[in-house]
Design an enzyme around this catalytic site. Sequence first.
Site, PDB file in Angstrom:
ATOM      1  N   CYS A 133       0.813  -1.215   0.000  1.00 53.69           N
ATOM      2  CA  CYS A 133       0.000   0.000   0.000  1.00 53.69           C
ATOM      3  C   CYS A 133       0.854   1.277   0.000  1.00 53.69           C
ATOM      4  O   CYS A 133       1.414   1.616  -1.026  1.00 53.69           O
ATOM      5  CB  CYS A 133      -0.984  -0.062   1.168  1.00 53.69           C
ATOM      6  SG  CYS A 133      -2.420   0.985   0.917  1.00 53.69           S
ATOM      7  N   HIS A 150      -3.451  -5.828   2.669  1.00 51.65           N
ATOM      8  CA  HIS A 150      -3.011  -6.005   4.047  1.00 51.65           C
ATOM      9  C   HIS A 150      -3.542  -7.357   4.522  1.00 51.65           C
ATOM     10  O   HIS A 150      -4.345  -7.994   3.838  1.00 51.65           O
ATOM     11  CB  HIS A 150      -3.608  -4.917   4.940  1.00 51.65           C
ATOM     12  CG  HIS A 150      -3.183  -3.530   4.565  1.00 51.65           C
ATOM     13  ND1 HIS A 150      -1.987  -2.974   4.969  1.00 51.65           N
ATOM     14  CD2 HIS A 150      -3.812  -2.573   3.847  1.00 51.65           C
ATOM     15  CE1 HIS A 150      -1.913  -1.729   4.518  1.00 51.65           C
ATOM     16  NE2 HIS A 150      -3.000  -1.460   3.833  1.00 51.65           N
TER      17      HIS A 150
HETATM   18  N1  GLN Z   1      -1.982   6.692   2.624  1.00 51.86           N
HETATM   19  C1  GLN Z   1      -2.134   5.871   1.471  1.00 51.86           C
HETATM   20  C2  GLN Z   1      -3.531   5.966   0.871  1.00 51.86           C
HETATM   21  O1  GLN Z   1      -4.484   6.286   1.550  1.00 51.86           O
HETATM   22  C3  GLN Z   1      -1.791   4.430   1.805  1.00 51.86           C
HETATM   23  C4  GLN Z   1      -2.765   3.793   2.779  1.00 51.86           C
HETATM   24  C5  GLN Z   1      -2.291   2.482   3.318  1.00 51.86           C
HETATM   25  O2  GLN Z   1      -1.116   2.199   3.332  1.00 51.86           O
HETATM   26  N2  GLN Z   1      -3.211   1.675   3.812  1.00 51.86           N
HETATM   27  O3  GLN Z   1      -3.668   5.723  -0.293  1.00 51.86           O
END
Ligand code: GLN
Length: 258
Positions: A95, A195
């Site tokens: 992510c 995740h």
């Molecule tokens: N901050 C990033 C987004 O919202 C990644 C989010 C995350 O790693 N879950 O796209």
Amino acid sequence: MPADSAVRLVLLLPDLLGTYGDAGNASVLARRLEWRGCQAELITVSSGQPVPAGGDLYLLGGGEDAAQELAARHLGRQDGLRRAVLRGAPVLAVCAGLQVLGTAFPGSDGNPRTGLGLLDVETVRLKRRAVGEVVAEPVAPGLTEPLTGFENHLGGTTLGAAVRPLGTVSRGVGNGGAQHREGAVQGRIVGTYLHGPVLARNPQVADLLLGWATGGPLAPLPVEAVDRLRAQRLRPGRWRRMPARRRVLTRLSRRARR
Ligand code: GLN
């Protein structure tokens, strides 16, 4: 695989990038090595610390927009990760980690920030935050099992010519966009929106990375309890009505006690 030398797993910036237990990916890799009689050495690099170039496998997790900006800045100031990638060391980036490795990603104010440019991907904001369970059919070579995970991101990622997707999304959003792609693979870098931690939910991805890190081939491991949980998550139509994770686990542990 030499049993006498430990495989060095480098967990990068878990203090900044470690949402949803992504640091657990390192534990999964270490355990799968140990089950095969190999040693694992876990090197945790927190913000402000130097990034070693000599690791065997690197891990980046997810994070909030502000945290990922700090992570990009820290990793961009030194060349440890870049040197490792050029040497062919595998990297798993989840992510925010995936976004940071790309050429650009949105900062907390929504304006673009420069990424590390190690992956040929670019991230911009989606119209709506993507949250929920994801299922994807793998397209990356070496993977045959459906991919499952949990996503929560506002960034959507476009793949450049140098990368291939990790999978094609059948449920959820993944990278965003009409092509329903999930993740990015370039050389030995695997980026994903999943995740879970992703390697706990997708052991085949763990072994793909370990095979690269050790020169493989890896001895197969016996069927694990995780397979039952995977089957539940993958069952068609089931995920919307799926009971809370706690109830699934309770049922599994009750069954195991029988
Ligand atoms: N901050 C990033 C987004 O919202 C990644 C989010 C995350 O790693 N879950 O796209």
